[in-house]
Design a protein around this motif. Structure first.
Motif, mmCIF file in Angstrom:
data_model
loop_
_atom_site.group_PDB
_atom_site.id
_atom_site.type_symbol
_atom_site.label_atom_id
_atom_site.label_comp_id
_atom_site.label_asym_id
_atom_site.label_seq_id
_atom_site.Cartn_x
_atom_site.Cartn_y
_atom_site.Cartn_z
ATOM 1 N N LEU A 267 32.577 48.182 28.458
ATOM 2 C CA LEU A 267 33.677 48.320 27.511
ATOM 3 C C LEU A 267 34.397 49.647 27.670
ATOM 4 O O LEU A 267 35.599 49.743 27.398
ATOM 5 N N MET A 268 33.684 50.670 28.109
ATOM 6 C CA MET A 268 34.302 51.975 28.312
ATOM 7 C C MET A 268 35.439 51.880 29.323
ATOM 8 O O MET A 268 36.523 52.468 29.137
ATOM 9 N N MET A 269 35.217 51.126 30.396
ATOM 10 C CA MET A 269 36.249 50.973 31.430
ATOM 11 C C MET A 269 37.470 50.243 30.867
ATOM 12 O O MET A 269 38.609 50.681 31.069
ATOM 13 N N ILE A 270 37.239 49.150 30.132
ATOM 14 C CA ILE A 270 38.349 48.404 29.525
ATOM 15 C C ILE A 270 39.099 49.288 28.540
ATOM 16 O O ILE A 270 40.343 49.315 28.517
ATOM 17 N N GLY A 271 38.354 50.026 27.721
ATOM 18 C CA GLY A 271 38.985 50.909 26.753
ATOM 19 C C GLY A 271 39.819 51.986 27.409
ATOM 20 O O GLY A 271 40.920 52.312 26.946
ATOM 21 N N MET A 272 39.324 52.558 28.485
ATOM 22 C CA MET A 272 40.059 53.607 29.191
ATOM 23 C C MET A 272 41.405 53.085 29.687
ATOM 24 O O MET A 272 42.439 53.728 29.511
ATOM 25 N N TYR A 273 41.393 51.908 30.305
ATOM 26 C CA TYR A 273 42.643 51.326 30.780
ATOM 27 C C TYR A 273 43.592 51.056 29.622
ATOM 28 O O TYR A 273 44.806 51.312 29.720
ATOM 29 N N ALA A 274 43.066 50.528 28.513
ATOM 30 C CA ALA A 274 43.916 50.183 27.372
ATOM 31 C C ALA A 274 44.510 51.427 26.721
ATOM 32 O O ALA A 274 45.711 51.473 26.421
ATOM 33 N N PHE A 275 43.695 52.456 26.510
ATOM 34 C CA PHE A 275 44.164 53.667 25.846
ATOM 35 C C PHE A 275 45.228 54.382 26.678
ATOM 36 O O PHE A 275 46.154 54.987 26.132
ATOM 37 N N GLN A 276 45.103 54.303 27.987
ATOM 38 C CA GLN A 276 46.035 54.996 28.876
ATOM 39 C C GLN A 276 47.190 54.109 29.336
ATOM 40 O O GLN A 276 48.065 54.558 30.068
ATOM 41 N N GLY A 277 47.185 52.846 28.898
ATOM 42 C CA GLY A 277 48.278 51.940 29.251
ATOM 43 C C GLY A 277 48.335 51.599 30.734
ATOM 44 O O GLY A 277 49.417 51.322 31.266
ATOM 45 N N GLU A 278 47.181 51.590 31.390
ATOM 46 C CA GLU A 278 47.154 51.292 32.825
ATOM 47 C C GLU A 278 46.963 49.785 33.016
ATOM 48 O O GLU A 278 45.892 49.293 33.365
ATOM 49 N N TRP A 279 48.044 49.045 32.799
ATOM 50 C CA TRP A 279 47.967 47.587 32.758
ATOM 51 C C TRP A 279 47.768 46.968 34.131
ATOM 52 O O TRP A 279 47.091 45.941 34.257
ATOM 53 N N ASP A 280 48.344 47.541 35.167
ATOM 54 C CA ASP A 280 48.125 47.004 36.513
ATOM 55 C C ASP A 280 46.658 47.132 36.908
ATOM 56 O O ASP A 280 46.067 46.203 37.486
ATOM 57 N N GLU A 281 46.078 48.286 36.581
ATOM 58 C CA GLU A 281 44.666 48.498 36.898
ATOM 59 C C GLU A 281 43.785 47.553 36.089
ATOM 60 O O GLU A 281 42.801 47.006 36.603
ATOM 61 N N MET A 282 44.126 47.340 34.811
ATOM 62 C CA MET A 282 43.343 46.421 33.999
ATOM 63 C C MET A 282 43.477 44.991 34.520
ATOM 64 O O MET A 282 42.482 44.255 34.584
ATOM 65 N N ASN A 283 44.688 44.604 34.885
ATOM 66 C CA ASN A 283 44.898 43.261 35.425
ATOM 67 C C ASN A 283 44.043 43.039 36.671
ATOM 68 O O ASN A 283 43.405 41.991 36.828
ATOM 69 N N PHE A 284 44.005 44.050 37.529
ATOM 70 C CA PHE A 284 43.193 43.959 38.750
ATOM 71 C C PHE A 284 41.710 43.871 38.402
ATOM 72 O O PHE A 284 40.970 43.075 38.995
ATOM 73 N N ALA A 285 41.278 44.681 37.414
ATOM 74 C CA ALA A 285 39.863 44.686 37.033
ATOM 75 C C ALA A 285 39.444 43.342 36.443
ATOM 76 O O ALA A 285 38.379 42.812 36.769
ATOM 77 N N VAL A 286 40.291 42.780 35.570
ATOM 78 C CA VAL A 286 39.943 41.501 34.944
ATOM 79 C C VAL A 286 39.946 40.382 35.973
ATOM 80 O O VAL A 286 39.069 39.513 35.973
ATOM 81 N N LYS A 287 40.922 40.413 36.890
ATOM 82 C CA LYS A 287 40.963 39.379 37.931
ATOM 83 C C LYS A 287 39.746 39.490 38.847
ATOM 84 O O LYS A 287 39.162 38.474 39.263
ATOM 85 N N THR A 288 39.345 40.719 39.154
ATOM 86 C CA THR A 288 38.139 40.916 39.966
ATOM 87 C C THR A 288 36.917 40.343 39.262
ATOM 88 O O THR A 288 36.070 39.695 39.886
ATOM 89 N N PHE A 289 36.841 40.558 37.948
ATOM 90 C CA PHE A 289 35.727 40.013 37.166
ATOM 91 C C PHE A 289 35.755 38.490 37.219
ATOM 92 O O PHE A 289 34.733 37.842 37.474
ATOM 93 N N GLN A 290 36.920 37.914 36.982
ATOM 94 C CA GLN A 290 37.046 36.461 37.020
ATOM 95 C C GLN A 290 36.640 35.902 38.388
ATOM 96 O O GLN A 290 35.867 34.944 38.476
ATOM 97 N N ASP A 291 37.175 36.508 39.439
ATOM 98 C CA ASP A 291 36.906 36.010 40.791
ATOM 99 C C ASP A 291 35.425 36.126 41.130
ATOM 100 O O ASP A 291 34.860 35.255 41.813
ATOM 101 N N THR A 292 34.792 37.208 40.671
ATOM 102 C CA THR A 292 33.365 37.394 40.939
ATOM 103 C C THR A 292 32.537 36.334 40.229
ATOM 104 O O THR A 292 31.624 35.739 40.816
ATOM 105 N N VAL A 293 32.849 36.087 38.967
ATOM 106 C CA VAL A 293 32.135 35.057 38.210
ATOM 107 C C VAL A 293 32.336 33.683 38.850
ATOM 108 O O VAL A 293 31.389 32.885 38.969
#
Length: 521
Positions: A267-293
């Motif tokens: 959650l720390m990683m998700i929170g960091m992206y959200a607090f800093q508005g780094e939406w491209d990085e969050m999109n990449f992180a979530v897609k990586t999670f989805q693809d891995t699962v």
């Protein structure tokens, strides 16, 4: 015959203060200035007083030590009151346990097994003694005036320094009769990853270790803090599947011998992206999670999970996408992302849509099944047992199985890999997921509103629930139709990111990170 009832215990008995049912005992529930409070019995004055939280520096420091054996040894050697208490308690425990062998059991490992299995200790008396050291244990026994068992003295005189040892990856115990070490009977049914650490791992990074557990089966062990799923774990999962697919391996187990399988995504990683508005990085992180699962299901080798303790959020999503999960009966499993203002974004919401689609039968009222599964996610329901997890839809009887003895989990998961690998066929991603579109959305939006009118959820919870509904129904489709998993994954990721940008979601994330409990705003 040397045991004496303490004065404060006799005081409780004389007054028939037996605990909660009699109104008081070691503690007393009462009201102070109209506020409910709990008083504690003062052992010296035998009067009830306000409880005081002790300040024990060594105990606070042990929270930073993940390894149980190192934690025990640190506390045993501490110079404060925590260390003094530990040494006194250990002296009595070690002496008494050793003197009961062979009186109540011929083998010391049986006593350890009884204590860990029947009384929920993490390790037994002799395993604890090994953690602090044989010689140190003997010294503290003698210092406290207790007796050291003769067989322990003989063992020490023969040059042995522990009750257990590892030899070629096999855990052995000291046999009193033969005065030698022998393998623990039945241990071949258990796969304990600590026993494999002497061998070079197949692969490792800072957060995972990939073990060869025999018979051409790999086991990926999470080693992150609380086994949370971050970048290192995702990298490790993908690497483990790459290795298994490209070599002569029959399949992959994902599991560990820790207290919990995983607490979920970092959650720390998700929170960091959200607090800093780094939406491209969050999109990449979530897609990586989805693809891995998704790789867990669509790799060309069987992937089986060994689960115990907690499997929350991303851990639950991994369970749902594995070929099979061997789950300890007393496991906590659930999709809890709503508690931090998000929806399950690692293919969990998508998978519930798939499972709802697969449950539809001709003539059924499809909306009823949809509402049932929607409620599970929207209310962040957590199954408190494997049995309950089947009812919530996290586990399925078709592919998952409950294991009563969680120490057998990895061994049972390995057997399942071997069984599946015999005629394993790589699955193909689904394009036939039936979603209800607007007709389903109307029903789910109405369900969310009814929760709000009943004061079960807040306005922000309603917004989150509608995002869940949007994904499960396939968005604003004019009529029921079949869609692909990829389409649903894209909807899921979009909904996740939109919620991450909400101020109330960010407040929930921050509250969870700082207070370690959910905020209902």
């Amino acid at each position: 015959q040397n045991l004496k009832v303490p004065v404060f215990v006799q005081h409780l008995l004389d007054n028939k203060w037996y605990g909660g049912k009699s109104g008081q005992g070691f503690y007393q529930k009462t009201k102070v200035n109209g506020k409910k409070t709990v008083l504690t019995l003062d052992f010296k004055t035998l009067e009830y007083r306000a409880s005081e939280k002790p300040n024990i520096p060594s105990l606070k420091k042990t929270k930073q030590i993940d390894n149980l054996a190192k934690r025990v040894k640190f506390l045993f050697n501490a110079e404060d009151v925590g260390g003094e208490f530990t040494r006194k308690a250990s002296a009595a425990l070690f002496s008494y346990s050793a003197l009961r062998v062979p009186e109540i059991t011929d083998h010391l490992f049986s006593l350890d097994h009884a204590i860990t299995s029947g009384f929920a200790w993490k390790v037994g008396p002799f395993e604890t003694w090994d953690a602090v050291g044989l010689e140190e244990g003997i010294k503290v026994i003698e210092a406290e005036g207790y007796a050291v068992a003769d067989w322990v003295k003989e063992m020490q005189a023969a040059g042995h320094t522990s009750f257990y040892k590892l030899e070629n990856g096999v855990k052995q115990y000291y046999n009193i009769e033969s005065k030698s070490y022998q393998p623990i009977p039945g241990a071949d049914e258990f796969i304990i990853l600590d026993n494999h650490r002497a061998k070079a791992p197949v692969y490792k990074n800072a957060e995972v270790v990939l073990h060869d557990i025999g018979d051409d089966v790999l086991c990926l062990e999470f080693r992150s803090k609380m086994n949370s799923i971050g970048a290192g774990v995702l990298e490790g999962v993908n690497k483990a599947i790459d290795i298994a697919e490209s070599g002569e391996w029959r399949g992959l187990v994902i599991g560990n011998n820790a207290e919990r399988f995983t607490v979920g995504a970092n959650l720390m990683m998700i929170g960091m992206y959200a607090f800093q508005g780094e939406w491209d990085e969050m999109n990449f992180a979530v897609k990586t999670f989805q693809d891995t699962v998704m790789r867990l299901r669509y790799s060309n080798i069987p992937v089986v999970l060994s689960v115990q303790g907690m499997a929350l959020g991303g851990g639950c999503e991994m369970i749902m996408h594995s070929d099979s999960a061997l789950v300890a009966s007393e496991s906590y499993i659930g999709l809890v992302e709503v508690g931090v203002g998000l929806i399950p974004g690692g293919a969990g919401t998508k998978e519930f849509a798939v499972r709802v689609s697969d449950s539809f039968r001709d003539g059924d009222v499809m909306v009823n099944t949809l509402i049932d599964r929607f409620t599970t996610i929207a209310m962040a329901k957590v199954a408190t047992s494997a049995r309950e997890a089947y009812n919530y839809g996290y586990l399925t009887a078709k592919k998952d199985r409950t294991v009563m003895n969680q120490q057998r989990n990895i061994g049972e998961a390995k057997k399942e890999v071997l069984r599946l690998s015999g005629n394993y066929t790589q699955p193909v991603m689904r394009t036939d997921v039936q979603v209800l579109g607007r007709s389903g959305l109307g029903a789910l939006y109405a369900a969310a509103s009814s929760f709000k009118f009943g004061n079960y959820i807040s306005d922000h919870d309603v917004k989150i629930a509608k995002k869940v509904a949007w994904v499960m129904c396939g968005g604003d489709l004019t009529a029921p139709q079949k869609v692909s998993e990829r389409y649903l994954l894209d909807l899921e990721r979009e909904a996740f990111l939109s919620l991450a940008g909400e101020q109330k979601t960010q407040e929930r994330i921050q509250h969870m990170l700082t207070k370690n409990k959910p905020l209902r705003n």
